[in-house]
Scaffold this active site. Structure first.
Site, PDB file in Angstrom:
ATOM      1  N   LYS A  84      78.486  41.250  16.658  1.00 42.49           N
ATOM      2  CA  LYS A  84      78.657  42.581  16.068  1.00 42.49           C
ATOM      3  C   LYS A  84      78.566  42.492  14.542  1.00 42.49           C
ATOM      4  CE  LYS A  84      81.091  43.087  20.185  1.00 42.49           C
ATOM      5  NZ  LYS A  84      80.303  44.027  20.906  1.00 42.49           N
ATOM      6  N   ASP A  95      92.065  39.762  19.798  1.00 40.60           N
ATOM      7  CA  ASP A  95      90.628  39.835  20.043  1.00 40.60           C
ATOM      8  C   ASP A  95      90.052  40.669  18.898  1.00 40.60           C
ATOM      9  OD1 ASP A  95      88.072  40.431  20.774  1.00 40.60           O
ATOM     10  OD2 ASP A  95      88.559  41.255  22.753  1.00 40.60           O
ATOM     11  N   TRP A 101      88.717  46.652  26.617  1.00 41.83           N
ATOM     12  CA  TRP A 101      88.643  45.199  26.440  1.00 41.83           C
ATOM     13  C   TRP A 101      90.006  44.541  26.616  1.00 41.83           C
ATOM     14  CZ3 TRP A 101      84.332  42.978  27.320  1.00 41.83           C
ATOM     15  CH2 TRP A 101      83.135  43.655  27.044  1.00 41.83           C
TER      16      TRP A 101
HETATM   17  C1  PLP Z   1      86.468  43.906  21.724  1.00 45.55           C
HETATM   18  C2  PLP Z   1      85.572  43.063  22.572  1.00 45.55           C
HETATM   19  N1  PLP Z   1      86.098  42.015  23.228  1.00 45.55           N
HETATM   20  C3  PLP Z   1      85.350  41.223  24.007  1.00 45.55           C
HETATM   21  C4  PLP Z   1      83.996  41.447  24.162  1.00 45.55           C
HETATM   22  C5  PLP Z   1      83.192  40.537  25.063  1.00 45.55           C
HETATM   23  O1  PLP Z   1      82.405  39.708  24.290  1.00 45.55           O
HETATM   24  P1  PLP Z   1      81.347  38.715  24.967  1.00 45.55           P
HETATM   25  O2  PLP Z   1      80.320  39.558  25.625  1.00 45.55           O
HETATM   26  O3  PLP Z   1      80.815  37.942  23.795  1.00 45.55           O
HETATM   27  O4  PLP Z   1      82.079  37.859  25.923  1.00 45.55           O
HETATM   28  C6  PLP Z   1      83.398  42.522  23.505  1.00 45.55           C
HETATM   29  C7  PLP Z   1      81.955  42.777  23.675  1.00 45.55           C
HETATM   30  O5  PLP Z   1      81.425  43.797  23.400  1.00 45.55           O
HETATM   31  C8  PLP Z   1      84.212  43.348  22.686  1.00 45.55           C
HETATM   32  O6  PLP Z   1      83.689  44.387  22.053  1.00 45.55           O
END
Ligand code: PLP
Length: 370
Positions: free
Chosen positions: A203, A179, A109
């Site tokens: 989550k 994040d 991520w």
């Molecule tokens: C750590 C992390 N960042 C970003 C995201 C992306 O989130 P979204 O799908 O809501 O854009 C996720 C999704 O699983 C994630 O686990």
């Protein structure tokens, strides 16, 4: 045990959208037809109605109290998921065309966030665990931040690799942007040591569709008035999350989850204790079965939210997933980019679900280990 998926709730280990507390789902069911005092469903009320404004304020106030958000920080709700924040953070925080931001990469991520920031301006990778397939986190000494970084970006919990940073961020002059998508509300965090925190809800905080943004007041000054309205943090802070029609239902459920954390769990310190206990159950099985289950993350950074591990062969993993599902333990497949097994054990996963998984794992190992 064979369970009928149509009549009994399964233990759902999905990485997100993930399990919600049963008492929250029951409340949603009750309010779905008639929200007390509103005379209609919670799905049918205007975002400017007194009933929704009350929900919005109650949700914000409960989250502020749970997370202990200082007064000089704004909290607002957006759409577009955390992915939109990968772009919005640099768009709002870079102050000039030649500005640069530091990125610490502890998993997939963080890489995706970096990819988007590169489209906005210069970036500098301070640390990257790609060589060891993102199984570790940096020591404080390994982090040499740029003197002029606009911010330092970290990912508190790498959902795909199962690697988690400590709650206290690295020590740096630049504001830390985090994040927190997959561990927000799972433990107390010192908000005053961060500049900006963003987290999608699906989550630990509610259903998909709403993203929480917590930002220090002085950083809002950086948002350029020429940014498109929706992409401007200042617009959202000033509009109290009502710049456009917000995801009312998702905010309402997030409010119920926050109240569950406050009233039933007793706050984030209690939640962390529960999460530590649950995670230890899974990691104990990995530790006693080195030859069979191979944990991905190094022990000092094992995620309390996503336990990732491999079995001896891909065939064995497929058999594991099939047998687990037959016992009501679902969604254990690792992310498509890395394979293996991932047990997501967020806040709402009850201890008995984790205990059932561990007992299944031991039994499976005893039947399949050579
Ligand atoms: C750590 C992390 N960042 C970003 C995201 C992306 O989130 P979204 O799908 O809501 O854009 C996720 C999704 O699983 C994630 O686990």
């Amino acid at each position: 045990m064979t369970i009928s998926p149509l009549t009994e709730r399964l233990f759902n280990f999905s990485a997100g959208p993930a399990a919600l507390p049963v008492s929250v789902l029951e409340q949603v069911r009750d309010d779905l037809l008639l929200l007390p005092g509103a005379g209609v469903s919670v799905l049918e009320i205007s975002h400017r109605s007194p009933a929704f404004l009350e929900i919005l304020e109650a949700t914000k106030s409960c989250l502020r109290s749970l997370l202990d958000i200082p007064e000089n920080y704004q909290l607002f709700f957006l759409q577009g998921g955390s992915r939109l924040q990968f772009s919005m953070a640099p768009m709002n925080l870079y102050r000039s065309a030649d500005a640069s931001a530091d990125y610490v990469l502890t998993g997939a991520w963080g890489n995706k966030a970096l990819e988007q920031a590169r489209k906005v301006g210069k970036t500098h990778v301070v640390w990257d665990a790609a060589e060891t397939s993102y199984d570790r986190i940096p020591s404080e000494e390994a982090l040499e931040f740029s003197a002029d970084a606009e911010y330092v970006h970290i990912t508190s919990n790498e959902t795909i690799h199962g690697v988690q940073l400590p709650a206290t961020p690295p020590n740096t002059e630049a504001p830390v942007v985090c994040d927190c998508s997959s561990d927000i509300l799972s433990r107390p965090i010192p908000i005053d040591q961060y500049g900006l925190i963003y987290a999608c809800s699906q989550k630990n905080a509610g259903p998909a569709g709403v993203t929480m943004v917590i930002i220090r007041d002085d950083l809002l000054e950086r948002s350029d008035a020429n940014l498109p309205g929706y992409l401007n943090y200042r617009e959202h802070a000033e509009a109290n999350s009502l710049y456009n029609t917000p995801p009312t239902f998702a905010i309402y459920v997030m409010g119920l989850v926050a109240r569950w954390l406050q009233d039933e769990v007793g706050g984030l310190a209690n939640m962390e204790a529960r999460n530590r206990e649950k995670a230890a159950l899974v990691y104990d099985v990995l530790d006693e079965s080195h030859d069979f289950f191979r944990g991905h993350a190094q022990p000092n950074c094992r995620s309390l939210m996503n336990a990732t591990f491999r079995l001896p062969t891909a065939e064995c993993e497929a058999e594991f997933l099939k047998s687990a599902a037959a016992q009501g333990l679902t969604d254990l497949k690792g992310h498509r980019s890395v394979g293996g097994i991932r047990a997501s054990i967020y806040n709402a996963m009850p201890r008995e679900g984790v205990a059932a998984l561990c007992s299944f794992m031991r039994d499976f190992r005893d039947r399949h280990a050579s």
